[in-house]
Write an enzyme that holds these catalytic residues in place. Structure first.
Site, PDB file in Angstrom:
ATOM      1  N   LYS A 157       0.877  -1.196   0.000  1.00 29.89           N
ATOM      2  CA  LYS A 157       0.000   0.000   0.000  1.00 29.89           C
ATOM      3  C   LYS A 157       0.899   1.226   0.000  1.00 29.89           C
ATOM      4  O   LYS A 157       1.093   1.882   1.034  1.00 29.89           O
ATOM      5  CB  LYS A 157      -0.923  -0.016   1.221  1.00 29.89           C
TER       6      LYS A 157
HETATM    7  N1  PMP Z   1      -6.907  -3.231  -3.325  1.00 26.87           N
HETATM    8  C1  PMP Z   1      -6.485  -1.985  -3.062  1.00 26.87           C
HETATM    9  C2  PMP Z   1      -5.812  -1.218  -4.138  1.00 26.87           C
HETATM   10  C3  PMP Z   1      -6.680  -1.431  -1.787  1.00 26.87           C
HETATM   11  O1  PMP Z   1      -6.245  -0.202  -1.515  1.00 26.87           O
HETATM   12  C4  PMP Z   1      -7.370  -2.181  -0.818  1.00 26.87           C
HETATM   13  C5  PMP Z   1      -7.648  -1.577   0.530  1.00 26.87           C
HETATM   14  N2  PMP Z   1      -6.649  -1.815   1.460  1.00 26.87           N
HETATM   15  C6  PMP Z   1      -7.794  -3.483  -1.144  1.00 26.87           C
HETATM   16  C7  PMP Z   1      -7.539  -3.966  -2.412  1.00 26.87           C
HETATM   17  C8  PMP Z   1      -8.456  -4.360  -0.138  1.00 26.87           C
HETATM   18  O2  PMP Z   1      -7.540  -4.772   0.836  1.00 26.87           O
HETATM   19  P1  PMP Z   1      -8.008  -5.063   2.335  1.00 26.87           P
HETATM   20  O3  PMP Z   1      -9.106  -6.039   2.251  1.00 26.87           O
HETATM   21  O4  PMP Z   1      -6.791  -5.621   2.984  1.00 26.87           O
HETATM   22  O5  PMP Z   1      -8.429  -3.759   2.911  1.00 26.87           O
END
Ligand code: PMP
Length: 320
Positions: A157
């Site tokens: 991220k």
């Molecule tokens: N893809 C992206 C690009 C994201 O920013 C997120 C949010 N964190 C997700 C998928 C989903 O990830 P998570 O379920 O860990 O929040």
């Protein structure tokens, strides 16, 4: 939005108004940070706030930082302890979002990743829905391709990479869609701007593999397990073509912010009959119980913030 009362900055609980970053801050100028989005769910019956899978989130934050050659010094236990301390200070008794940010704080000119000083901050804000239309979102396929591993790794991220998401999200919203669907460089389905994508097709729950330029979502991994173990659905991680989504029986997106959001239209085409699908509805209901500590089999994913209710829950007096 009202600002939080506190920040946890480099291990110190600090009044939010006293946290300052200078205009030359490296991360602000070059996007050299990594972030985390963690939800804490309020269980009114148990009077408890549950952080959802915080250890997985801090692990991913550490990994994202490592992609930037940045070491998060504190242990996972200490980091989760800091999150709890922050939430206790805020005293929130409602659904909450915690933003973690590991960033290079040096006020210097010069684009690079080495020889810089990391900082780590957490803030918490009350948070409800991220995508309003959780029962039937309309996705628009974006003209922007998802950044790929050899451009900016989407596996982390990474702050700067979210310009890619922001470009797609604004174009989608301004065109009347709820969210953008990004394809990878090969034209296969990648993910939303902040969500992973799933489809149910011929009885199998399918989601793109980690090599389709996706973030390795924590909600994604929760849903894969719940679908398999609780709903008895076969699951499969494989590349998905855009048109397969058009022909799917059900489509939904997963994310910490978006939770499980049903997708009932893509590019002005109805998915199946254009209504919330039964398996998506079951998963949504199950997920909501799980995250609020109401499913004993998944209690280990829920980390209680307030000490008082822990004993009651352990004793089975409160089921949530
Ligand atoms: N893809 C992206 C690009 C994201 O920013 C997120 C949010 N964190 C997700 C998928 C989903 O990830 P998570 O379920 O860990 O929040």
């Amino acid at each position: 939005m009202t600002v939080p009362r506190f920040a946890m900055l480099d291990g110190q609980l600090t009044p939010y108004g006293e946290t300052r970053v200078g205009l030359l801050t490296h991360a602000l100028n070059y996007g050299t940070g990594a972030f985390a989005g963690i939800r804490a769910y309020w269980n009114a019956e148990a009077e408890q706030l549950f952080l959802f899978r915080p250890f997985d989130h801090v692990r991913r934050l550490r990994e994202s930082a490592r992609l930037l050659r940045m070491e998060v010094g504190d242990s996972d236990d200490n980091l989760v302890g800091r999150l709890v301390e922050l939430l206790l200070a805020e005293g929130l008794r409602q659904d909450t979002y915690v933003r973690g940010l590991a960033f290079y704080r040096d006020e210097v000119v010069g684009v690079r990743l080495h020889g810089l000083t990391p900082s780590l901050a957490f803030v918490a804000i009350p948070f409800g829905r991220y995508i309003e239309n959780i029962g039937g979102a309309h996705l628009g396929t974006s003209g922007w391709r998802r950044v790929r591993d050899d451009v900016i790794p989407p596996r982390g991220k990474i702050v700067g990479a979210y310009v890619n998401s922001a470009l797609a999200k604004s174009d989608a919203e301004l065109a009347g869609f709820d969210e953008a669907l990004l394809l990878d460089e090969d034209g296969r389905v990648s993910e939303g701007t902040g969500e992973n994508v799933f489809m149910l097709r011929r009885g199998t729950l399918v989601t793109p593999p980690v090599s389709s330029s996706i973030l390795e979502g924590i909600t994604r991994s929760s849903v894969l397990r719940l679908a398999q173990d609780e709903l008895g659905l076969p699951v499969c991680e494989r590349p998905i073509d855009r048109t397969e989504l058009y022909l799917a029986d059900e489509v939904f997106m997963t994310g910490t912010a978006a939770q499980i959001t049903a997708v009932t239209r893509i590019d002005h085409r109805a998915i199946a009959n254009g209504e919330l699908g039964p398996q998506t509805a079951r998963l949504q209901a199950l997920f909501d119980r799980v995250v609020r500590g109401g499913e004993p089999r998944y209690r280990e994913w829920c980390h209680p913030v307030y000490a008082h209710a822990t004993a009651e829950i352990a004793a089975g007096l409160v089921t949530g």
